[in-house]
Design an enzyme around this catalytic site. Structure first.
Site, mmCIF file in Angstrom:
data_model
loop_
_atom_site.group_PDB
_atom_site.id
_atom_site.type_symbol
_atom_site.label_atom_id
_atom_site.label_comp_id
_atom_site.label_asym_id
_atom_site.label_seq_id
_atom_site.Cartn_x
_atom_site.Cartn_y
_atom_site.Cartn_z
ATOM 1 N N GLY A 36 0.817 -1.219 0.000
ATOM 2 C CA GLY A 36 0.000 0.000 0.000
ATOM 3 C C GLY A 36 0.846 1.262 0.000
ATOM 4 O O GLY A 36 0.373 2.334 -0.364
ATOM 5 N N GLY A 37 2.094 1.133 0.437
ATOM 6 C CA GLY A 37 3.023 2.261 0.376
ATOM 7 C C GLY A 37 2.591 3.459 1.205
ATOM 8 O O GLY A 37 1.812 3.331 2.150
ATOM 9 N N VAL A 38 3.117 4.619 0.824
ATOM 10 C CA VAL A 38 2.805 5.855 1.552
ATOM 11 C C VAL A 38 1.302 6.128 1.472
ATOM 12 O O VAL A 38 0.666 6.475 2.461
ATOM 13 C CB VAL A 38 3.617 7.039 0.962
ATOM 14 C CG1 VAL A 38 3.103 8.375 1.478
ATOM 15 C CG2 VAL A 38 5.094 6.875 1.302
ATOM 16 N N VAL A 181 -0.138 20.935 0.021
ATOM 17 C CA VAL A 181 -1.269 20.016 0.202
ATOM 18 C C VAL A 181 -1.206 19.319 1.560
ATOM 19 O O VAL A 181 -2.189 19.281 2.302
ATOM 20 C CB VAL A 181 -1.298 18.940 -0.907
ATOM 21 C CG1 VAL A 181 -2.653 18.293 -0.983
ATOM 22 C CG2 VAL A 181 -0.944 19.532 -2.238
ATOM 23 N N VAL A 235 11.107 30.118 6.794
ATOM 24 C CA VAL A 235 11.625 29.552 8.033
ATOM 25 C C VAL A 235 13.150 29.535 7.962
ATOM 26 O O VAL A 235 13.732 29.099 6.967
ATOM 27 C CB VAL A 235 11.061 28.136 8.253
ATOM 28 C CG1 VAL A 235 11.755 27.445 9.413
ATOM 29 C CG2 VAL A 235 9.556 28.200 8.484
ATOM 30 N N ASP A 311 6.133 8.226 -7.685
ATOM 31 C CA ASP A 311 6.900 9.350 -7.129
ATOM 32 C C ASP A 311 8.387 9.269 -7.442
ATOM 33 O O ASP A 311 9.086 10.290 -7.446
ATOM 34 C CB ASP A 311 6.747 9.403 -5.601
ATOM 35 C CG ASP A 311 5.364 9.875 -5.167
ATOM 36 O OD1 ASP A 311 4.475 9.943 -6.040
ATOM 37 O OD2 ASP A 311 5.179 10.156 -3.975
ATOM 38 N N HIS A 444 -30.375 15.412 -11.536
ATOM 39 C CA HIS A 444 -30.875 16.536 -10.740
ATOM 40 C C HIS A 444 -31.564 16.011 -9.492
ATOM 41 O O HIS A 444 -32.327 15.065 -9.595
ATOM 42 C CB HIS A 444 -31.866 17.363 -11.561
ATOM 43 C CG HIS A 444 -32.459 18.490 -10.779
ATOM 44 N ND1 HIS A 444 -31.750 19.635 -10.497
ATOM 45 C CD2 HIS A 444 -33.680 18.621 -10.178
ATOM 46 C CE1 HIS A 444 -32.522 20.441 -9.767
ATOM 47 N NE2 HIS A 444 -33.690 19.841 -9.566
HETATM 48 P P1 NAI Z 1 4.091 20.923 -1.576
HETATM 49 O O1 NAI Z 1 5.145 21.090 -2.584
HETATM 50 O O2 NAI Z 1 2.677 20.760 -1.990
HETATM 51 O O3 NAI Z 1 4.125 22.192 -0.578
HETATM 52 C C1 NAI Z 1 5.271 22.580 0.148
HETATM 53 C C2 NAI Z 1 5.136 24.045 0.542
HETATM 54 O O4 NAI Z 1 6.211 24.375 1.432
HETATM 55 C C3 NAI Z 1 5.255 24.995 -0.640
HETATM 56 O O5 NAI Z 1 4.131 25.844 -0.660
HETATM 57 C C4 NAI Z 1 6.569 25.754 -0.364
HETATM 58 O O6 NAI Z 1 6.531 27.083 -0.819
HETATM 59 C C5 NAI Z 1 6.656 25.687 1.165
HETATM 60 N N1 NAI Z 1 8.029 25.851 1.698
HETATM 61 C C6 NAI Z 1 9.169 25.265 1.258
HETATM 62 N N2 NAI Z 1 10.224 25.632 2.030
HETATM 63 C C7 NAI Z 1 9.744 26.452 2.988
HETATM 64 C C8 NAI Z 1 10.338 27.171 4.087
HETATM 65 N N3 NAI Z 1 11.650 27.104 4.359
HETATM 66 N N4 NAI Z 1 9.542 27.941 4.863
HETATM 67 C C9 NAI Z 1 8.204 28.019 4.611
HETATM 68 N N5 NAI Z 1 7.599 27.365 3.589
HETATM 69 C C10 NAI Z 1 8.350 26.598 2.781
HETATM 70 O O7 NAI Z 1 4.572 19.708 -0.651
HETATM 71 P P2 NAI Z 1 3.787 18.824 0.410
HETATM 72 O O8 NAI Z 1 2.606 19.539 0.951
HETATM 73 O O9 NAI Z 1 4.837 18.384 1.362
HETATM 74 O O10 NAI Z 1 3.252 17.616 -0.457
HETATM 75 C C11 NAI Z 1 4.166 16.733 -1.102
HETATM 76 C C12 NAI Z 1 3.541 15.974 -2.227
HETATM 77 O O11 NAI Z 1 2.554 15.081 -1.785
HETATM 78 C C13 NAI Z 1 2.944 16.863 -3.269
HETATM 79 O O12 NAI Z 1 3.497 16.524 -4.500
HETATM 80 C C14 NAI Z 1 1.491 16.564 -3.228
HETATM 81 O O13 NAI Z 1 0.937 16.586 -4.526
HETATM 82 C C15 NAI Z 1 1.409 15.183 -2.602
HETATM 83 N N6 NAI Z 1 0.194 15.082 -1.800
HETATM 84 C C16 NAI Z 1 -1.034 15.072 -2.382
HETATM 85 C C17 NAI Z 1 -2.193 15.031 -1.642
HETATM 86 C C18 NAI Z 1 -3.521 15.051 -2.311
HETATM 87 O O14 NAI Z 1 -3.559 14.819 -3.502
HETATM 88 N N7 NAI Z 1 -4.601 15.319 -1.614
HETATM 89 C C19 NAI Z 1 -2.153 15.001 -0.194
HETATM 90 C C20 NAI Z 1 -0.837 15.051 0.325
HETATM 91 C C21 NAI Z 1 0.276 15.084 -0.460
#
Ligand code: NAI
Length: 459
Positions: A36-38, A181, A235, A311, A444
């Site tokens: 099932g992975g992550v 996300v 940060v 990924d 509808h």
């Molecule tokens: P992300 O790339 O979506 O968001 C990371 C955020 O961190 C960005 O907005 C970036 O600007 C910010 N950031 C980076 N360095 C920073 C710093 N030093 N200080 C403050 N902000 C900083 O990555 P995320 O949320 O970790 O997700 C990873 C992957 O997992 C994505 O590719 C996403 O598509 C996938 N995912 C998808 C989901 C869904 O489809 N519902 C749910 C969870 C993850």
């Protein structure tokens, strides 16, 4: 000798194994943790289970909007976490059963690629050697944790998507680094349960690539509910339970929480399992650093018989992308023509309200110099939405070609857009025009009718 060896049992690997097994390929699948992975164990499924508990709690506390009063609605956090574990266990069990059904041999061990020769590709796992004609690499990704000064010393206060899922105690205060996300889904979950949440995001907006108007609306909704957003804030370090960041004016600020979630993106798992032993080529970023395995549109790597999906390719890090890429790889192994297309990959953020989108955003269409039109309507044009979302905000936005009105993108905010976006994936895949959508009969009353209403709003 197997027809196929797959490394990694996430939605890339296990779906590919099912398709391969169904097609009669003798298949061995290596997984070091749980099938099932992550997605199943520390991503999509557990987070959606938690978010559903938050939604139920929210229904209880907002019941009076619908003429239903509840008293004593309370969060039982350990019970929420236990239910999440039960759901995960059940679904992992389902995959195990599927593997058996498709006659896929599952080896629960870390696999290492050893060599490739006339006799096939040799993989070592659990002290044994396995040889296969083809290899599919689906080793996924892990949370990228930048080396913030003070990070190591902060110890248990720092969590990623993995550790935060197993907390037995609800944090009273949570700082989320990165409003992408993962950050927004956890921020939404915990703030609904009553945790004080601060999101520190480097960019001027949350949910980076998402439609600007929609991410601004979502941010407004959660700001009203109490999430503190620090945008344009980078940060720079961690001091124990405190996150240190620079605000847009360059002022050094601090915010504390009993937990600090680092959600600043993910990194492909490309090291430590012998890719170099057979010379698999990497995709490089503009700085020349490898970010994933290089593949073509058939998911082939540079080595004949070796494919990669999910990924580990380093882009479109989504479970559904991984599954489709796995299918493309299997079809090519079977000698069927199949290519991977990325123009209609849906994306959903499971906040409440949900956000869903597919295809080009307005910003992307502009950047590409495409002649486009935007048509949009508030979700309140759907009767069902009004009935079920007292005071709820939402929007449906279609991006269409200016000349032929073909659908280029669809973006929505409002429940349950995660369930209706799929019709727009088909529309984009099939190059449907707004005029064709107008002729489709929608049930509808459903929220999906908003798509047809929006289509009719094209002037
Ligand atoms: P992300 O790339 O979506 O968001 C990371 C955020 O961190 C960005 O907005 C970036 O600007 C910010 N950031 C980076 N360095 C920073 C710093 N030093 N200080 C403050 N902000 C900083 O990555 P995320 O949320 O970790 O997700 C990873 C992957 O997992 C994505 O590719 C996403 O598509 C996938 N995912 C998808 C989901 C869904 O489809 N519902 C749910 C969870 C993850």
């Amino acid at each position: 000798m197997y027809d196929l060896a797959i490394i990694g049992g996430g939605p890339g690997g296990y779906v590919a194994a099912e398709r391969a097994g169904a097609a009669g390929l003798s298949t061995v699948l290596f997984e070091r943790r749980e099938l099932g992975g992550v997605c199943l164990n520390e991503g999509c499924i557990p987070t959606k289970t938690l978010l559903y508990s938050a939604k139920v709690y929210n229904y209880a506390v907002t019941g009076d909007h619908y003429g239903v009063s509840t008293t004593g609605a309370a969060v039982n956090y350990p019970q929420i976490v236990d239910r999440k574990e039960k759901v995960v266990k059940k679904l992992v069990g389902g995959i195990k059963a599927a593997m058996k059904g498709y006659k896929v041999e599952v080896v629960k061990a870390e696999a290492t690629i050893k060599s490739r020769g006339a006799e096939g590709i040799t993989i070592e796992a659990d002290g044994k050697e396995f040889t296969a004609k083809n290899l599919l690499i689906c080793t996924g990704s892990e949370a990228a944790v930048p080396p913030f000064p003070g990070l190591k010393e902060a110890g248990d206060a720092i969590v990623t998507n993995r550790e935060i899922l197993s907390l037995r105690e609800q944090p009273k205060e949570l700082v989320v680094i990165g409003g992408g996300v993962i950050g927004m889904e956890f921020a939404a979950f915990y703030s609904t349960l009553g945790t004080k949440v601060t999101v520190v995001e480097m960019l001027p907006k949350i949910l980076g690539p998402l439609d600007n108007e929609i991410s601004t609306m979502l941010q407004g909704i959660y700001a009203k509910r109490g999430i503190n957003f620090c945008l344009n804030c980078k940060v720079t370090g961690i001091e124990g339970n405190t996150v240190v960041y620079e605000d847009p004016e360059g002022k050094v600020c601090r915010v504390s929480g009993d937990k600090i979630l680092v959600s600043v993106g993910r990194r492909a798992n490309i090291k430590g399992f012998g890719l170099e032993n057979i010379g698999v080529e990497m995709a490089l970023n503009p700085a020349g650093r490898p970010y994933g395995i290089k593949v073509d549109e058939h998911m082939r790597t540079n080595i004949p018989g070796v494919y990669a999906a999910g990924d580990v390719t380093g882009f479109s890090m989504l479970a559904h992308t991984a599954s489709r890429e796995g299918e493309v790889a299997i079809n090519n192994i079977l000698g069927k023509k199949d290519v991977m297309r990325y123009n209609a990959i849906p994306g959903v953020v499971y906040t409440n309200p949900e956000v869903a989108g597919v295809g080009l955003t307005e910003e992307e269409a502009k950047k590409k110099g495409i002649d486009y039109k935007v048509i949009k309507l508030p979700m309140a044009y759907s009767g069902r939405f009004v009935a079920e979302n007292e005071g709820g905000e939402g929007i449906c936005k279609l991006i269409v070609g200016a000349k032929y009105h073909e659908v280029l993108g669809a973006h929505m905010l409002g429940n349950p857009c995660s369930e209706i976006i799929q019709s727009m994936c088909i529309a984009i895949e099939q190059e449907m025009t707004v005029e064709q959508i107008k002729e489709v009969v929608f049930p509808h009353p459903t929220v999906s009718e908003i798509i047809k209403e929006t289509a009719f709003s094209l002037k």
